[in-house]
Design a protein around this motif. Structure first.
Motif, PDB file in Angstrom:
ATOM      1  N   LEU A  35      33.709  33.744  35.297  1.00 31.73           N
ATOM      2  CA  LEU A  35      34.939  32.966  35.130  1.00 31.73           C
ATOM      3  C   LEU A  35      36.170  33.851  35.348  1.00 31.73           C
ATOM      4  N   GLU A  36      36.154  35.048  34.802  1.00 30.05           N
ATOM      5  CA  GLU A  36      37.272  35.979  34.988  1.00 30.05           C
ATOM      6  C   GLU A  36      37.412  36.379  36.458  1.00 30.05           C
ATOM      7  N   ILE A  37      36.296  36.497  37.164  1.00 26.09           N
ATOM      8  CA  ILE A  37      36.331  36.782  38.602  1.00 26.09           C
ATOM      9  C   ILE A  37      36.937  35.591  39.342  1.00 26.09           C
ATOM     10  N   ALA A  38      36.510  34.382  39.006  1.00 25.25           N
ATOM     11  CA  ALA A  38      37.023  33.171  39.660  1.00 25.25           C
ATOM     12  C   ALA A  38      38.517  32.985  39.404  1.00 25.25           C
ATOM     13  N   ARG A  39      38.980  33.379  38.233  1.00 24.86           N
ATOM     14  CA  ARG A  39      40.405  33.273  37.887  1.00 24.86           C
ATOM     15  C   ARG A  39      41.223  34.437  38.453  1.00 24.86           C
ATOM     16  N   LEU A  40      40.546  35.332  39.197  1.00 29.25           N
ATOM     17  CA  LEU A  40      41.170  36.508  39.826  1.00 29.25           C
ATOM     18  C   LEU A  40      41.745  37.484  38.814  1.00 29.25           C
ATOM     19  N   ARG A  41      41.170  37.520  37.637  1.00 28.96           N
ATOM     20  CA  ARG A  41      41.582  38.467  36.600  1.00 28.96           C
ATOM     21  C   ARG A  41      40.760  39.747  36.651  1.00 28.96           C
ATOM     22  N   LEU A  42      39.656  39.695  37.370  1.00 33.42           N
ATOM     23  CA  LEU A  42      38.745  40.832  37.456  1.00 33.42           C
ATOM     24  C   LEU A  42      38.394  41.039  38.925  1.00 33.42           C
TER      25      LEU A  42
END
Length: 66
Positions: A35-42
């Motif tokens: 989810l953090e990858i999809a939200r471009l946070r990671l």
């Protein structure tokens, strides 16, 4: 307690995590990492079909999440 922050690569130091490895190291679910990858946070890199998360990206994510 969270694993220590990585600073500079050494021959015995980890350079990157898999989604599952990062989730296990920080006691969160793999779905949270995705989810953090999809939200471009990671930030991630792809090696073939595998997602690889550099230690620098993990440190940045932890700093911004705090």
């Amino acid at each position: 307690m969270a694993p220590p922050k990585a600073t500079s690569p050494d021959e015995n130091e980890r350079l990157a995590f898999s989604v599952k490895g990062l989730a296990k190291a920080y006691s969160v679910s793999p779905s949270l990492i995705r989810l953090e990858i999809a939200r471009l946070r990671l930030r991630v890199s792809r090696i073939g079909r595998r997602l690889v998360i550099p230690v620098e990206a993990v440190n940045e994510w932890l700093r911004l999440s705090a």
